[in-house]
Design a protein around this motif. Structure first.
Motif, PDB file in Angstrom:
ATOM      1  N   GLY A 240      44.294  49.603  26.794  1.00 29.28           N
ATOM      2  CA  GLY A 240      45.367  49.454  26.095  1.00 29.28           C
ATOM      3  C   GLY A 240      46.442  50.474  25.976  1.00 29.28           C
ATOM      4  N   ASN A 241      45.650  51.737  25.648  1.00 36.58           N
ATOM      5  CA  ASN A 241      46.336  53.099  25.440  1.00 36.58           C
ATOM      6  C   ASN A 241      46.952  53.628  26.862  1.00 36.58           C
ATOM      7  OD1 ASN A 241      45.729  52.839  22.852  1.00 36.58           O
ATOM      8  ND2 ASN A 241      44.054  54.480  23.120  1.00 36.58           N
ATOM      9  N   ARG A 242      46.184  53.099  27.974  1.00 40.37           N
ATOM     10  CA  ARG A 242      46.689  53.542  29.205  1.00 40.37           C
ATOM     11  C   ARG A 242      47.951  52.969  29.570  1.00 40.37           C
ATOM     12  NH1 ARG A 242      41.776  53.253  31.453  1.00 40.37           N
ATOM     13  NH2 ARG A 242      41.979  51.116  32.435  1.00 40.37           N
ATOM     14  N   ARG A 243      47.736  51.528  29.402  1.00 40.40           N
ATOM     15  CA  ARG A 243      48.835  50.610  29.640  1.00 40.40           C
ATOM     16  C   ARG A 243      49.959  51.123  28.976  1.00 40.40           C
ATOM     17  NH1 ARG A 243      50.679  44.447  28.561  1.00 40.40           N
ATOM     18  NH2 ARG A 243      51.886  44.351  30.366  1.00 40.40           N
ATOM     19  N   GLN A 439      50.611  46.339  14.673  1.00 44.95           N
ATOM     20  CA  GLN A 439      49.335  46.030  14.691  1.00 44.95           C
ATOM     21  C   GLN A 439      49.148  44.786  15.598  1.00 44.95           C
ATOM     22  OE1 GLN A 439      51.002  46.048  11.732  1.00 44.95           O
ATOM     23  NE2 GLN A 439      50.006  48.132  10.664  1.00 44.95           N
ATOM     24  N   GLN A 440      50.313  43.906  15.655  1.00 45.61           N
ATOM     25  CA  GLN A 440      50.262  42.944  16.720  1.00 45.61           C
ATOM     26  C   GLN A 440      50.247  43.375  18.122  1.00 45.61           C
ATOM     27  OE1 GLN A 440      53.477  40.702  15.095  1.00 45.61           O
ATOM     28  NE2 GLN A 440      52.239  39.046  14.208  1.00 45.61           N
ATOM     29  N   ILE A 441      50.936  44.392  18.229  1.00 45.34           N
ATOM     30  CA  ILE A 441      51.197  44.927  19.571  1.00 45.34           C
ATOM     31  C   ILE A 441      50.080  45.612  20.177  1.00 45.34           C
ATOM     32  CG2 ILE A 441      52.588  46.780  20.795  1.00 45.34           C
ATOM     33  CD1 ILE A 441      54.904  46.307  18.799  1.00 45.34           C
ATOM     34  N   GLN A 442      49.284  46.318  19.303  1.00 45.19           N
ATOM     35  CA  GLN A 442      47.945  46.984  19.521  1.00 45.19           C
ATOM     36  C   GLN A 442      47.224  45.907  20.085  1.00 45.19           C
ATOM     37  OE1 GLN A 442      47.617  49.985  20.356  1.00 45.19           O
ATOM     38  NE2 GLN A 442      49.854  50.018  20.083  1.00 45.19           N
ATOM     39  N   LYS A 443      47.041  44.680  19.250  1.00 38.51           N
ATOM     40  CA  LYS A 443      46.055  43.634  19.249  1.00 38.51           C
ATOM     41  C   LYS A 443      46.119  42.894  20.766  1.00 38.51           C
ATOM     42  CE  LYS A 443      44.952  42.320  14.835  1.00 38.51           C
ATOM     43  NZ  LYS A 443      45.190  41.086  13.835  1.00 38.51           N
ATOM     44  N   GLU A 444      47.567  43.097  21.234  1.00 34.39           N
ATOM     45  CA  GLU A 444      47.761  42.645  22.540  1.00 34.39           C
ATOM     46  C   GLU A 444      47.637  43.282  23.611  1.00 34.39           C
ATOM     47  OE1 GLU A 444      51.648  40.583  23.114  1.00 34.39           O
ATOM     48  OE2 GLU A 444      51.566  39.572  21.278  1.00 34.39           O
ATOM     49  N   LEU A 445      47.719  44.702  23.287  1.00 38.21           N
ATOM     50  CA  LEU A 445      47.502  45.792  24.439  1.00 38.21           C
ATOM     51  C   LEU A 445      46.196  45.817  24.881  1.00 38.21           C
ATOM     52  CD1 LEU A 445      50.055  48.407  23.497  1.00 38.21           C
ATOM     53  CD2 LEU A 445      50.129  47.021  25.596  1.00 38.21           C
TER      54      LEU A 445
END
Length: 466
Positions: A240-243, A439-445
């Motif tokens: 997720g962080n890499r993307r 928070q929602q963005i991080q869950k998706e990533l």
């Protein structure tokens, strides 16, 4: 809710000076290269002028590195206030410069302030903003920056170099006076385990006392993020962080490679070579005004239309616009009579500003604050701005060299190709963040394996096209 807008305006005022630094070169370099200001002792060659322009970006890279070390230690607010110091110093050095080296140092200091301000402001604004208006408030950063650029375009041709620097000095001073009263980011206060201060910050920002649910959500999010490491391993090895990193670096690279540095910093020089009946300085003023208006429009439609569609439209429109400019100078280079086409590059540049402002101008910067989790946000932001700074330095430094030796059409064809590549990349890879909490963005990533596989497929498709 009015208080959050006031806080965002105060926070974004630091970007006014950033915009002024980018706009300063357009009216000033012709004066310094042609010796039009007899009261100013500095004269520049074309090579020296390219250094004066491009050193801003070298300083910005250094500012990003400084930011990553201090933003979590002294906080978002104090880092933003600290950035005003090299900014004020830079304007004073420009006002009293007696040699090109003093201009070099002043522009490097300006870049130092620019790098720190860019890195931290987008983090601060994203962290204080509720999700329903986060797009508006983060896009405001670009609006104020473009207003600063236009301000230099408008007043620069009518002031001496020294007087322009003194007038521009009002920007960082205004920021210091207004922002000192704004609260620290609640995310930063939660990082310090100062829960009550974070609640007080939310009360100030929201203008209401019922903020406990939001405070709980922020606290849980920060605790989860802080259980993870904050180094390059965490940034690069977690999918997720890499993307997020690939997305924001690529978008900011497209932002720079679409030609914004050449257009903003060399606008008057470009217009002067089109043989248009209207002076380049007046066309530049029109350019700046159009830029501000279009960026304001984008600010209000970002949370309605979504980031992805605006980026694609902006990239394709920018490519068509720079192709118009490239076509004119290609014909001129091939000794074709262009006397009936002097309108073409002016229309192309103004159309470029319109299309660039719709998406490529504000959104790559805004998405830095949206896509990274708290634990790697400072590092991710810094890496992104450094990468963008390297590209911006290259574009700014090489533009005059390529244009002088091979013709203006060559860099503009390159800008066209990069914008088209950017539209394709956005379509295949960039996630939509419209209306979602951080928070929602991080869950998706960091979502399910099925989603990750889909991301990989799109990534390989992008790799294939590249």
């Amino acid at each position: 809710m009015k208080k959050i807008y006031l806080a965002a305006i105060a926070g974004n005022l630091g970007m006014l000076t950033v915009g002024q630094y980018f706009g300063w070169a357009s009216p000033t370099l012709p004066i310094l290269m042609q010796g039009k200001d007899e009261t100013y002792p500095v004269r520049l060659t074309s090579e020296e002028a390219s250094w004066v322009s491009s050193l801003l970006m070298l300083g910005a890279m250094a500012g990003c590195v400084i930011c990553v070390f201090i933003v979590n230690v002294i906080g978002r607010k104090n880092t933003m206030l600290f950035a005003a110091v090299p900014s004020i110093t830079s304007w004073l050095m420009i006002a009293f410069a007696t040699s090109s080296w003093e201009l070099y140092i002043s522009r490097f200091l300006a870049g130092l302030s620019t790098g720190i301000t860019h890195s931290v402001t987008v983090i601060y604004i994203a962290e204080i903003s509720p999700p329903n208006i986060r797009g508006i408030l983060t896009s405001m950063l670009t609006v104020i920056s473009k207003f600063g650029t236009t301000l230099e375009y408008v007043i620069g041709p009518f002031l001496s170099v020294s007087n322009l620097a003194f007038v521009s000095l009002a920007g960082p001073c205004l920021f210091l006076i207004t922002f000192i009263w704004v609260p620290e980011s609640p995310y930063q206060l939660m990082r310090r385990n100062a829960r009550q201060k974070a609640i007080n910050s939310l009360i100030q920002l929201r203008g209401e006392s019922d903020v406990y649910k939001e405070a709980d959500d922020i606290e849980r999010s920060v605790q989860v993020d802080l259980t993870n490491n904050t180094g390059f391993r965490e940034l690069l090895c977690m999918p997720g962080n890499r993307r997020a990193l690939i997305t924001v670096i690529s978008l900011n690279a497209i932002h720079q490679m679409s030609g914004v540095q050449a257009v903003e910093q060399y606008a008057e020089l470009i217009f002067d070579q089109t043989n248009n009946k209207l002076d380049g300085k007046y066309l530049t003023m029109i350019l700046g005004t159009v830029q501000v208006i279009c960026t304001i429009i984008c600010m209000f439609i970002t949370d309605r239309s979504g980031r992805k569609s605006l980026l694609i439209i902006s990239a394709i429109g920018s490519a068509c616009s720079t192709a118009m400019v490239a076509t004119y100078f290609q014909l001129q280079h091939n000794h074709v009579n262009t006397s009936n086409l002097t309108w073409l590059p002016a229309v192309g540049v103004i159309m470029y500003v319109i299309m660039f402002s719709v998406g490529l101008s504000p959104l790559p910067i805004a998405m830095i604050g949206e896509l990274f989790p708290t634990n790697v946000k400072a590092l991710g932001s810094t890496v992104t701005v450094i990468a963008a700074g390297v590209i911006a330095f290259s574009v700014t430094k090489l533009y005059l060299i390529i244009a002088d030796n091979f013709g203006i059409h060559i860099p503009f064809w390159i800008f066209t190709a990069c914008s088209l590549a950017g539209a394709l990349f956005t379509f295949l890879y960039v996630p939509e963040t419209k209306g979602k909490t951080l928070q929602q963005i991080q869950k998706e990533l960091h979502g399910s394996s099925g989603v990750k596989k889909n991301f990989r497929k799109k990534y390989f498709r992008v790799s294939f096209f590249c």
